[in-house]
Every structure is written in structure tokens, then in C-alpha cells.
Design a protein around this motif. Structure first.
Motif, mmCIF file in Angstrom:
data_model
loop_
_atom_site.group_PDB
_atom_site.id
_atom_site.type_symbol
_atom_site.label_atom_id
_atom_site.label_comp_id
_atom_site.label_asym_id
_atom_site.label_seq_id
_atom_site.Cartn_x
_atom_site.Cartn_y
_atom_site.Cartn_z
ATOM 1 N N LYS A 2 0.828 -1.202 0.000
ATOM 2 C CA LYS A 2 0.000 0.000 0.000
ATOM 3 C C LYS A 2 0.871 1.265 0.000
ATOM 4 O O LYS A 2 0.635 2.194 -0.780
ATOM 5 N N THR A 3 1.887 1.301 0.847
ATOM 6 C CA THR A 3 2.791 2.453 0.890
ATOM 7 C C THR A 3 3.556 2.577 -0.418
ATOM 8 O O THR A 3 3.725 3.675 -0.948
ATOM 9 N N PHE A 4 3.996 1.449 -0.949
ATOM 10 C CA PHE A 4 4.717 1.461 -2.224
ATOM 11 C C PHE A 4 3.841 2.087 -3.307
ATOM 12 O O PHE A 4 4.290 2.942 -4.073
ATOM 13 N N LYS A 5 2.581 1.680 -3.362
ATOM 14 C CA LYS A 5 1.675 2.217 -4.384
ATOM 15 C C LYS A 5 1.402 3.697 -4.140
ATOM 16 O O LYS A 5 1.330 4.482 -5.085
ATOM 17 N N ARG A 6 1.255 4.098 -2.900
ATOM 18 C CA ARG A 6 1.047 5.519 -2.590
ATOM 19 C C ARG A 6 2.241 6.361 -3.028
ATOM 20 O O ARG A 6 2.098 7.457 -3.531
ATOM 21 N N LEU A 7 3.421 5.818 -2.810
ATOM 22 C CA LEU A 7 4.657 6.534 -3.112
ATOM 23 C C LEU A 7 4.913 6.645 -4.611
ATOM 24 O O LEU A 7 5.374 7.676 -5.086
ATOM 25 N N THR A 8 4.605 5.583 -5.342
ATOM 26 C CA THR A 8 4.972 5.537 -6.761
ATOM 27 C C THR A 8 3.793 5.585 -7.725
ATOM 28 O O THR A 8 3.984 5.806 -8.911
ATOM 29 N N GLY A 9 2.588 5.339 -7.213
ATOM 30 C CA GLY A 9 1.423 5.306 -8.082
ATOM 31 C C GLY A 9 1.321 4.026 -8.885
ATOM 32 O O GLY A 9 0.551 3.938 -9.830
ATOM 33 N N ARG A 10 2.102 3.032 -8.548
ATOM 34 C CA ARG A 10 2.094 1.793 -9.322
ATOM 35 C C ARG A 10 2.375 0.588 -8.449
ATOM 36 O O ARG A 10 2.766 0.720 -7.311
ATOM 37 N N ARG A 11 2.155 -0.563 -9.050
ATOM 38 C CA ARG A 11 2.541 -1.835 -8.452
ATOM 39 C C ARG A 11 3.627 -2.416 -9.332
ATOM 40 O O ARG A 11 3.713 -2.106 -10.515
ATOM 41 N N ILE A 12 4.435 -3.279 -8.772
ATOM 42 C CA ILE A 12 5.407 -3.997 -9.586
ATOM 43 C C ILE A 12 4.661 -5.179 -10.176
ATOM 44 O O ILE A 12 4.214 -6.063 -9.459
#
Length: 150
Positions: free
Chosen positions: A44-54
Motif C-alpha cells: 500500500k505504501t509502495f503504491k502511494r509513493l509511486t502510483g504503481r505496483r510492480i
């Protein structure tokens, strides 16, 4: 402390995403205010930070290469990502091939399938990454004994 709202989240390239993640990791400190050498980040934090998922293998490879260029390594976990500073690995103990000498001898002696089956069976006892590394550790834990760290 100001947080990033979901409406403000960026949608950046994988290279830029790696830059933002590396910056967040660099700015993350421990209680003593020192930079961390390892950290977790929720999906969730990763997506908030980058706007994407890997997503697929290609995007994961591109992202991890960019992140590696910035001095960090990444491990994907079910609901989070684990990061470790590349430079810290030089302090880790080396594992040498002699710890599996018997298996290497079996593989050289046409018993490859047996050696690998035995290895898979032994590894099957370790459920989590921090789990028991061998049968004696597993039996000690089952009996409630503490593991001795050397």
C-alpha cells in the motif's frame, strides 16, 4: 507529520519509482537517528509513493535494476517489499560450498536426483525465512529450547 494522500499519488516511470523508493529508504532512520540498512515497505505504501505496483517479471527486473543502481536490493513478499542496502552485504558471513560437500559428491556420482530430493525434503521443514535451518534447530524449537547464536 504530513502524509501523502491517495489523491496526490504520482504515476511515475519505473526508474523514477526506484528513485522515490531509494530516497524514502535513505531518509528512514532508526531510534538513534542513524540510517537503516534494511527496511520493509507495505504494498500500500509502495503504491502511494509511486502510483504503481510492480507487475510482471520484466517490470520487476527493470525496477530492481534501477534500485540496485541506487544502492538497494529488493525482495518481494506477499503483502510488502523488503529492502536491504547493497553495501551492507559486504559485512555478511560467506557461505562456502563445503557445507554441502556430501550433496556435491552425490551429484558428481550420478545421484543427482537423490541429492536434490534429500535437499528439498530438508528445506521443506523450513516454513518461513527465519525458520529453523536444520533438523536440530527444529527439534530444539519444538522442545522450547532457545537457539544459540554464534
Amino acid at each position: 507529520m504530513k502524509t501523502v494522500s491517495t489523491a496526490d499519488r504520482p504515476n511515475v516511470s519505473l526508474r523514477d519509482a526506484a528513485t522515490l523508493v531509494a530516497l524514502a529508504l535513505k531518509r528512514t532512520t532508526n531510534k538513534a537517528g542513524q540510517p537503516r540498512i534494511r527496511a520493509r515497505m507495505s504494498s500500500k505504501t509502495f503504491k502511494r509513493l509511486t502510483g504503481r505496483r510492480i507487475g510482471g517479471a520484466n517490470s520487476a527486473k527493470e525496477f530492481t535494476e534501477e534500485l540496485s543502481n541506487l544502492g538497494w536490493l529488493m525482495v518481494r513478499m506477499p503483502s510488502a517489499y523488503g529492502f536491504v542496502r547493497s553495501a551492507s552485504l559486504t559485512k555478511w558471513p560467506l557461505t562456502k560450498s563445503n557445507v554441502i560437500a556430501k550433496e556435491l559428491e552425490q551429484i558428481g556420482g550420478e545421484s543427482e536426483a537423490k541429492a536434490l530430493d534429500d535437499a528439498r525434503r530438508e528445506l521443506g521443514g523450513s516454513i518461513d525465512v527465519g525458520g529453523p535451518s536444520n533438523a536440530s534447530d527444529a527439534s530444539n524449537r519444538a522442545e522450547g529450547k532457545k537457539k544459540v547464536v554464534r
